[in-house]
Motif scaffolding. Structure first.
Motif, PDB file in Angstrom:
ATOM      1  N   ARG A 120      -5.183  -8.647 -12.618  1.00 43.73           N
ATOM      2  CA  ARG A 120      -5.588  -7.274 -12.956  1.00 43.73           C
ATOM      3  C   ARG A 120      -6.668  -6.768 -12.018  1.00 43.73           C
ATOM      4  O   ARG A 120      -6.676  -5.613 -11.618  1.00 43.73           O
ATOM      5  CB  ARG A 120      -6.136  -7.219 -14.385  1.00 43.73           C
ATOM      6  N   GLU A 121      -7.596  -7.655 -11.677  1.00 48.68           N
ATOM      7  CA  GLU A 121      -8.678  -7.240 -10.770  1.00 48.68           C
ATOM      8  C   GLU A 121      -8.104  -6.880  -9.403  1.00 48.68           C
ATOM      9  O   GLU A 121      -8.535  -5.910  -8.771  1.00 48.68           O
ATOM     10  CB  GLU A 121      -9.700  -8.361 -10.604  1.00 48.68           C
ATOM     11  N   ILE A 122      -7.134  -7.662  -8.941  1.00 47.98           N
ATOM     12  CA  ILE A 122      -6.529  -7.380  -7.629  1.00 47.98           C
ATOM     13  C   ILE A 122      -5.740  -6.070  -7.712  1.00 47.98           C
ATOM     14  O   ILE A 122      -5.786  -5.245  -6.810  1.00 47.98           O
ATOM     15  CB  ILE A 122      -5.629  -8.551  -7.179  1.00 47.98           C
ATOM     16  N   GLU A 123      -5.046  -5.877  -8.837  1.00 44.22           N
ATOM     17  CA  GLU A 123      -4.300  -4.620  -9.017  1.00 44.22           C
ATOM     18  C   GLU A 123      -5.247  -3.416  -8.976  1.00 44.22           C
ATOM     19  O   GLU A 123      -4.948  -2.401  -8.350  1.00 44.22           O
ATOM     20  CB  GLU A 123      -3.534  -4.643 -10.349  1.00 44.22           C
ATOM     21  N   GLU A 124      -6.389  -3.548  -9.623  1.00 41.67           N
ATOM     22  CA  GLU A 124      -7.337  -2.424  -9.620  1.00 41.67           C
ATOM     23  C   GLU A 124      -7.838  -2.135  -8.215  1.00 41.67           C
ATOM     24  O   GLU A 124      -8.006  -0.973  -7.826  1.00 41.67           O
ATOM     25  CB  GLU A 124      -8.506  -2.713 -10.566  1.00 41.67           C
ATOM     26  N   ALA A 125      -8.072  -3.198  -7.439  1.00 40.23           N
ATOM     27  CA  ALA A 125      -8.542  -3.002  -6.060  1.00 40.23           C
ATOM     28  C   ALA A 125      -7.480  -2.265  -5.245  1.00 40.23           C
ATOM     29  O   ALA A 125      -7.794  -1.370  -4.453  1.00 40.23           O
ATOM     30  CB  ALA A 125      -8.868  -4.349  -5.420  1.00 40.23           C
ATOM     31  N   ILE A 126      -6.215  -2.625  -5.454  1.00 36.63           N
ATOM     32  CA  ILE A 126      -5.141  -1.990  -4.679  1.00 36.63           C
ATOM     33  C   ILE A 126      -4.917  -0.551  -5.156  1.00 36.63           C
ATOM     34  O   ILE A 126      -4.754   0.367  -4.351  1.00 36.63           O
ATOM     35  CB  ILE A 126      -3.850  -2.826  -4.776  1.00 36.63           C
ATOM     36  N   ALA A 159      -3.051   6.117  -1.663  1.00 34.49           N
ATOM     37  CA  ALA A 159      -1.603   6.178  -1.452  1.00 34.49           C
ATOM     38  C   ALA A 159      -0.828   5.502  -2.579  1.00 34.49           C
ATOM     39  O   ALA A 159       0.386   5.644  -2.686  1.00 34.49           O
ATOM     40  CB  ALA A 159      -1.258   5.512  -0.123  1.00 34.49           C
ATOM     41  N   VAL A 160      -1.540   4.753  -3.429  1.00 35.10           N
ATOM     42  CA  VAL A 160      -0.845   3.889  -4.383  1.00 35.10           C
ATOM     43  C   VAL A 160      -0.660   4.579  -5.736  1.00 35.10           C
ATOM     44  O   VAL A 160      -1.615   5.083  -6.321  1.00 35.10           O
ATOM     45  CB  VAL A 160      -1.642   2.574  -4.578  1.00 35.10           C
ATOM     46  N   ALA A 161       0.587   4.568  -6.227  1.00 33.07           N
ATOM     47  CA  ALA A 161       0.844   5.121  -7.549  1.00 33.07           C
ATOM     48  C   ALA A 161       0.762   4.015  -8.591  1.00 33.07           C
ATOM     49  O   ALA A 161       0.175   4.188  -9.656  1.00 33.07           O
ATOM     50  CB  ALA A 161       2.219   5.768  -7.584  1.00 33.07           C
ATOM     51  N   ASP A 184       3.865   8.659  -2.295  1.00 30.88           N
ATOM     52  CA  ASP A 184       4.812   9.341  -1.434  1.00 30.88           C
ATOM     53  C   ASP A 184       5.584   8.287  -0.647  1.00 30.88           C
ATOM     54  O   ASP A 184       5.077   7.737   0.332  1.00 30.88           O
ATOM     55  CB  ASP A 184       4.018  10.261  -0.479  1.00 30.88           C
ATOM     56  N   ALA A 185       6.821   7.993  -1.111  1.00 31.38           N
ATOM     57  CA  ALA A 185       7.594   6.914  -0.500  1.00 31.38           C
ATOM     58  C   ALA A 185       7.895   7.208   0.960  1.00 31.38           C
ATOM     59  O   ALA A 185       8.069   6.302   1.766  1.00 31.38           O
ATOM     60  CB  ALA A 185       8.885   6.701  -1.280  1.00 31.38           C
ATOM     61  N   ALA A 245      10.392   1.290  -4.995  1.00 33.58           N
ATOM     62  CA  ALA A 245      10.469   2.652  -5.543  1.00 33.58           C
ATOM     63  C   ALA A 245      10.031   2.683  -7.007  1.00 33.58           C
ATOM     64  O   ALA A 245       9.446   3.655  -7.478  1.00 33.58           O
ATOM     65  CB  ALA A 245      11.878   3.193  -5.395  1.00 33.58           C
ATOM     66  N   THR A 246      10.333   1.581  -7.746  1.00 30.53           N
ATOM     67  CA  THR A 246       9.852   1.474  -9.142  1.00 30.53           C
ATOM     68  C   THR A 246       9.532   0.011  -9.427  1.00 30.53           C
ATOM     69  O   THR A 246      10.045  -0.884  -8.757  1.00 30.53           O
ATOM     70  CB  THR A 246      10.935   1.881 -10.179  1.00 30.53           C
TER      71      THR A 246
END
Ligand code: PRX
Length: 630
Positions: free
Chosen positions: A510-516, A521-523, A547-548, A585-586
């Motif tokens: 989760r911490e890495i996800e939050e950093a990314i 650019a990240v959705a 924006d893919a 894409a998803t």
């Protein structure tokens, strides 16, 4: 001597008598009135009313018999510096550091945040806090400014101790800019930062809050600071560790229970005798460093070796030469280091005289069978895997060689340690699993001495996080899967939650996800841990962009991947950087929107993702497969 089974049963059925006896291993300034207070489960209080001090037990108590014995041997292959401190010298250095801290306003119960590389001053600072009755919170030097800021805000220290720089694999890492940034981000204002100048980074003492250590050390050169006697249950330290949420938990430890548990573990598991030399190749910022570089070896009167460097610099024989040169008797490290050493020229190991070494201990991540077999046959010494967590402070599963020399079994760290009522439980029902049946490794109340008391400042989080997994039962969950065999040996089968283990470093996905996802650019992002032949696990990130089409330009994919990696470096530190970033894409989710991390990880490891719950978009898993194949 009782057998393991008898000793263990007694430790569970009559903890008062078992631990009451073990408590004699340490010095009590005031005897305790009660061994165990279970009046407020799941909290347990050990050695109630007893007064002691960790620094006294680690240093002062040994001065009569071992003032001239080495207490600390420091080896840095990064700077080429080697230093030795006898118990008398260590006593003097810790008194100086304690006097300096006291002059900067550190008193009993206050927090001191220690953000230091592997230098002797890290050990002095921790023991100086213990001496003053202050609470240390060591933050691993590999953590970036935002992680440091979060810990500053949670621990609200009166002082930070840092250095100009750390050094890793020949690279100098400036610490002060990180501290500056962390202080700017943190809400809590820290009045002073004590700076140990290693002269590695350019002189940087501009910030008004920076105080140089060296001149103060000179001023307090002959200081003697008395040990503050603490009630056994007062906190000694807070050490942050990752969990399922993005917010790390402050694991709070006591004084008396920790000292007793470590002293007992040195006898029952590590068999370290006064005068032995123990080298724990870990970092002071992790729990293994707290317990087995600093406190346990010193409490037991050993010489502890502190090492700054990697296993393969200047060459792959350096660790074996250190064992030879310093006549190491006990060595403790993580399997990752061995997987690195296994790739080196075998002659480097054969050339070293390893006759002093009695046992090699390994912990922190699963010990895979090829590595276990290799080290066993190459070393021809006992290799003892042991399983534990930041939360427990010392091994909860090991081979208790000091009680009974049970034979180790490949693939299992051994049997439950004294005081750990450890079982493998059915995840849904909480029933104890039959041998061979996979379940969650759990502990009955009360946790033995040395384990976490609570989450710093948040008792309800302690209860909710650890004690709520099985309804109606007072069980502590380790969040690890395990399985027992007919003889009671337990094997560890990986985490049940979103924690991963990269080269022995515990990280929250989760911490890495939050950093990314902090990148514009990240959705959406999912981070999973997948098996790696050297690091045990690595993180893979699966990213959905806002924006893919951003990827259409030549080189855009690589550039964005590098940017996201930098974002992780900046938020958490390079240790958390994902090995690869895949763009999709998803993301695969259930109909209720839950990310299918386990399914993604299975695909990434080439396994069958198993039974899948109702998936929102079946094409998403196909996309994961395609991305992995690219
Ligand atoms: O998943 C288990 C794994 O490391 C986690 C704890 O990490 P940390 O809090 O950093 O403490 C490390 C203390 C040694 C555990 O929940 N782990 C630890 N030791 C082992 C292990 N997995 C398999 N085998 C081990 N010996």
């Amino acid at each position: 001597m009782p057998t393991y089974r008898e000793a263990h049963r007694r430790s569970i059925e009559d903890p008062e008598s078992f631990w009451g006896e073990q408590a004699r291993r340490i010095h009590w300034e005031t005897p305790f009135e009660q061994v165990l207070d279970r009046s407020n489960p799941p909290f347990a209080r050990w050695f109630v009313g007893g007064k002691t001090n960790l620094c006294y037990n680690a240093i002062d108590r040994h001065l009569a018999a071992r003032a001239r014995q080495n207490a600390l041997v420091y080896v840095s292959t990064e700077t080429g510096i080697e230093r030795r401190y006898t118990y008398a010298e260590l006593h003097a250095e810790v008194n100086r550091m304690a006097a300096v801290m006291r002059s900067l306003g550190v008193t009993q119960g206050e927090r001191v945040l220690i953000y230091l590389p592997m230098i002797p001053e890290a050990l002095f600072a921790m023991l100086a806090c213990a001496r003053l009755g202050a609470i240390h919170s060591v933050v691993f030097g590999g953590f970036a400014a935002p992680s440091l800021a979060a810990r500053i805000d949670d621990a609200t220290p009166v002082l930070i101790v840092t250095a100009d720089a750390g050094a890793r694999a020949g690279r100098v890492i400036d610490y002060t800019p990180l501290v500056d940034e962390a202080l700017a981000r943190a809400t809590h204002k820290v009045p002073k930062v004590l700076l140990i100048d290693r002269q590695l980074a350019p002189e940087r003492l501009q910030a008004p809050y920076l105080v140089a250590y060296e001149p103060l050390r000179e001023r307090f050169f002959d200081a003697h600071v008395p040990c503050v006697w603490l009630e056994s249950n007062q906190p000694s330290y807070v050490l942050y560790t990752s969990g399922t949420t993005g917010k790390p938990k402050g694991v709070q430890r006591d004084v008396g229970g920790y000292a007793v548990a470590l002293a007992a573990s040195m006898e029952h598991i590590f068999q370290g005798k006064p005068g032995d030399t123990m080298w724990t190749a870990s970092d002071v910022g992790w729990v293994v460093g707290h317990s087995y570089i600093i406190y346990a070896p010193l409490i037991a009167g050993l010489t502890t070796v502190m090492y700054e460097g990697t296993p393969i610099r200047p060459d792959g024989g350096i660790w074996w030469r250190i064992i030879e040169q310093h006549r190491i008797n006990l060595m403790f490290t993580a399997p990752t280091a061995l997987r690195v050493l296994k790739k080196q020229d075998p002659k480097l190991m054969e050339q070293a005289d390893l006759s002093s070494l009695r046992t090699l201990f390994l912990a922190g991540e699963p010990l895979d069978e090829p590595t276990a077999q290799w080290i066993q046959s190459a070393l021809k010494k006992p290799v003892v895997d042991n399983y534990w967590q930041t939360e427990t402070g010392w091994p909860m599963i090991a081979i208790p060689r000091g009680i009974e020399a049970l034979s180790p079994k490949l693939g299992s760290p051994g049997v439950p340690s004294m005081g750990f009522a450890l079982t493998v439980r059915n995840e849904a029902t909480g029933e104890i699993c039959a041998p061979g049946e996979k379940g969650v490794i759990a502990l009955d109340y009360p946790l033995p001495p040395g384990c976490m008391q609570t989450v710093w400042g948040d008792d309800s989080r302690f209860i909710k996080t650890y004690w709520n997994s099985v309804p109606g039962q007072q069980l502590y969950s380790t969040f690890d899967w395990g399985v027992t065999d007919e003889d009671g040996y337990v094997s560890i089968l990986g985490r049940t939650d979103d924690v991963i283990n990269v080269a022995g470093h515990r990280l929250g996905t989760r911490e890495i996800e939050e950093a990314i996802s902090s990148h514009r650019a990240v959705a959406e992002v999912a981070v999973v841990g997948v098996a790696d032949s050297v690091k045990g696990q690595v993180a893979l990130a699966f990213v959905v962009l806002r924006d893919a089409q951003a990827l259409d330009k030549a080189g855009a994919r690589e550039a964005l991947e590098a940017e996201l990696a930098r974002s992780v470096d900046a938020h958490l530190g390079a240790i958390a950087r994902p090995a690869r970033v895949h763009f999709l894409a998803t993301l695969p989710k259930t109909r209720s929107g839950k990310l299918l991390r386990r399914a993604i990880a299975a695909l990434a490891e080439g396994r069958d993702p198993g039974d899948l719950p109702m998936i929102e978009d079946a094409g998403a898993l196909v996309q994961v497969k395609e991305a992995l194949a690219r």
